[in-house]
Motif scaffolding. Structure first.
Motif, PDB file in Angstrom:
ATOM      1  N   ILE A   1       0.368  -7.579  18.486  1.00  0.00           N
ATOM      2  CA  ILE A   1      -0.697  -6.684  18.936  1.00  0.00           C
ATOM      3  C   ILE A   1      -2.043  -7.271  18.515  1.00  0.00           C
ATOM      4  N   ASP A   2      -3.079  -6.858  19.187  1.00  0.00           N
ATOM      5  CA  ASP A   2      -4.437  -7.304  18.891  1.00  0.00           C
ATOM      6  C   ASP A   2      -4.883  -6.707  17.563  1.00  0.00           C
ATOM      7  N   ALA A   3      -5.126  -7.548  16.568  1.00  0.00           N
ATOM      8  CA  ALA A   3      -5.527  -7.068  15.243  1.00  0.00           C
ATOM      9  C   ALA A   3      -6.943  -6.525  15.221  1.00  0.00           C
ATOM     10  N   LYS A   4      -7.684  -6.690  16.313  1.00  0.00           N
ATOM     11  CA  LYS A   4      -9.053  -6.168  16.395  1.00  0.00           C
ATOM     12  C   LYS A   4      -9.101  -4.798  17.064  1.00  0.00           C
ATOM     13  N   SER A   5      -7.942  -4.289  17.475  1.00  0.00           N
ATOM     14  CA  SER A   5      -7.852  -2.993  18.143  1.00  0.00           C
ATOM     15  C   SER A   5      -7.374  -1.920  17.168  1.00  0.00           C
ATOM     16  N   ILE A   6      -8.272  -1.023  16.788  1.00  0.00           N
ATOM     17  CA  ILE A   6      -7.917   0.038  15.844  1.00  0.00           C
ATOM     18  C   ILE A   6      -6.797   0.912  16.406  1.00  0.00           C
ATOM     19  N   VAL A   7      -6.821   1.183  17.680  1.00  0.00           N
ATOM     20  CA  VAL A   7      -5.798   2.028  18.302  1.00  0.00           C
ATOM     21  C   VAL A   7      -4.421   1.374  18.182  1.00  0.00           C
ATOM     22  N   LYS A   8      -4.344   0.085  18.484  1.00  0.00           N
ATOM     23  CA  LYS A   8      -3.054  -0.611  18.427  1.00  0.00           C
ATOM     24  C   LYS A   8      -2.562  -0.788  16.994  1.00  0.00           C
TER      25      LYS A   8
ATOM     26  N   HIS B   1       0.850  -1.197   0.000  1.00  0.00           N
ATOM     27  CA  HIS B   1       0.000   0.000   0.000  1.00  0.00           C
ATOM     28  C   HIS B   1       0.883   1.244   0.000  1.00  0.00           C
ATOM     29  N   GLU B   2       0.575   2.176  -0.859  1.00  0.00           N
ATOM     30  CA  GLU B   2       1.420   3.350  -1.100  1.00  0.00           C
ATOM     31  C   GLU B   2       1.791   4.108   0.179  1.00  0.00           C
ATOM     32  N   ILE B   3       0.868   4.220   1.104  1.00  0.00           N
ATOM     33  CA  ILE B   3       1.129   5.009   2.312  1.00  0.00           C
ATOM     34  C   ILE B   3       1.350   4.124   3.531  1.00  0.00           C
ATOM     35  N   GLY B   4       1.198   2.831   3.379  1.00  0.00           N
ATOM     36  CA  GLY B   4       1.365   1.933   4.510  1.00  0.00           C
ATOM     37  C   GLY B   4       0.072   1.735   5.262  1.00  0.00           C
ATOM     38  N   LEU B   5       0.196   1.269   6.472  1.00  0.00           N
ATOM     39  CA  LEU B   5      -0.974   0.947   7.285  1.00  0.00           C
ATOM     40  C   LEU B   5      -1.454   2.206   8.007  1.00  0.00           C
ATOM     41  N   HIS B   6      -2.027   3.132   7.228  1.00  0.00           N
ATOM     42  CA  HIS B   6      -2.537   4.379   7.793  1.00  0.00           C
ATOM     43  C   HIS B   6      -3.998   4.181   8.183  1.00  0.00           C
ATOM     44  N   ALA B   7      -4.752   5.248   8.355  1.00  0.00           N
ATOM     45  CA  ALA B   7      -6.106   5.191   8.915  1.00  0.00           C
ATOM     46  C   ALA B   7      -7.063   4.259   8.160  1.00  0.00           C
ATOM     47  N   ARG B   8      -7.283   4.493   6.873  1.00  0.00           N
ATOM     48  CA  ARG B   8      -8.284   3.688   6.149  1.00  0.00           C
ATOM     49  C   ARG B   8      -7.928   2.206   6.121  1.00  0.00           C
ATOM     50  N   PRO B   9      -6.707   1.833   5.754  1.00  0.00           N
ATOM     51  CA  PRO B   9      -6.382   0.405   5.778  1.00  0.00           C
ATOM     52  C   PRO B   9      -6.477  -0.200   7.185  1.00  0.00           C
ATOM     53  N   SER B  10      -6.093   0.559   8.198  1.00  0.00           N
ATOM     54  CA  SER B  10      -6.187   0.058   9.572  1.00  0.00           C
ATOM     55  C   SER B  10      -7.633  -0.238   9.947  1.00  0.00           C
TER      56      SER B  10
ATOM     57  N   LYS C   1     -10.121  -0.904   7.864  1.00  0.00           N
ATOM     58  CA  LYS C   1     -10.574  -2.058   7.085  1.00  0.00           C
ATOM     59  C   LYS C   1     -10.044  -3.358   7.679  1.00  0.00           C
ATOM     60  N   LEU C   2      -8.793  -3.363   8.086  1.00  0.00           N
ATOM     61  CA  LEU C   2      -8.190  -4.554   8.661  1.00  0.00           C
ATOM     62  C   LEU C   2      -8.873  -4.939   9.973  1.00  0.00           C
ATOM     63  N   THR C   3      -9.064  -3.977  10.866  1.00  0.00           N
ATOM     64  CA  THR C   3      -9.671  -4.290  12.160  1.00  0.00           C
ATOM     65  C   THR C   3     -11.144  -4.666  12.023  1.00  0.00           C
ATOM     66  N   LYS C   4     -11.867  -4.007  11.123  1.00  0.00           N
ATOM     67  CA  LYS C   4     -13.280  -4.370  10.905  1.00  0.00           C
ATOM     68  C   LYS C   4     -13.392  -5.804  10.412  1.00  0.00           C
ATOM     69  N   LEU C   5     -12.520  -6.180   9.484  1.00  0.00           N
ATOM     70  CA  LEU C   5     -12.539  -7.549   8.978  1.00  0.00           C
ATOM     71  C   LEU C   5     -12.162  -8.529  10.084  1.00  0.00           C
ATOM     72  N   ALA C   6     -11.139  -8.212  10.852  1.00  0.00           N
ATOM     73  CA  ALA C   6     -10.707  -9.095  11.943  1.00  0.00           C
ATOM     74  C   ALA C   6     -11.838  -9.323  12.946  1.00  0.00           C
ATOM     75  N   LYS C   7     -12.615  -8.297  13.214  1.00  0.00           N
ATOM     76  CA  LYS C   7     -13.708  -8.405  14.185  1.00  0.00           C
ATOM     77  C   LYS C   7     -14.851  -9.291  13.707  1.00  0.00           C
ATOM     78  N   THR C   8     -14.892  -9.632  12.421  1.00  0.00           N
ATOM     79  CA  THR C   8     -15.953 -10.507  11.924  1.00  0.00           C
ATOM     80  C   THR C   8     -15.678 -11.970  12.252  1.00  0.00           C
ATOM     81  N   PHE C   9     -14.515 -12.263  12.794  1.00  0.00           N
ATOM     82  CA  PHE C   9     -14.145 -13.636  13.147  1.00  0.00           C
ATOM     83  C   PHE C   9     -14.108 -13.793  14.664  1.00  0.00           C
TER      84      PHE C   9
END
Length: 98
Positions: free
Chosen positions: A45-52, A10-19, A21-29
């Motif tokens: 770190i906890d992949a379901k924690s947006i802050v972390k 990802h061009e900018i790395g794991l910034h706000a939007r990708p973070s 999306k990642l945590t929302k998807l993780a929380k579905t499991f």
């Protein structure tokens, strides 16, 4: 415990939007899902924690390491690595406007 890794381009790395999306998807499991940036040894770190996840500040061209434990761990890892491989469902044009 299941483990997976994926190279993030990802061009900018794991910034706000990708973070988000990642945590929302993780929380579905139901599985416990963790993410490491430094390497497969952690720190984890906890992949379901947006802050972390946002605090990890993973840059572009970094390998993300996932591990999960639970009934749907394999499915969770498959979905998360696919999301990263799809560039978080953002086109290159979208990434430059982040």
């Amino acid at each position: 415990m299941e483990q997976a890794s994926v190279f993030m381009t990802h061009e900018i790395g794991l910034h706000a939007r990708p973070s988000v999306k990642l945590t929302k998807l993780a929380k579905t499991f139901t599985a416990q899902i963790e993410l490491a940036i430094a390497g497969a040894e952690g720190p984890w770190i906890d992949a379901k924690s947006i802050v972390k996840v946002m605090a990890a500040k993973a840059p572009k061209d970094k390998t993300l390491f996932f591990r999960a434990e639970g009934a749907d761990a394999a499915a969770a890892l498959a979905a998360l690595t696919a999301l990263v491989e799809r560039d978080f469902d953002e086109g290159k044009a979208d990434a430059t406007n982040a």
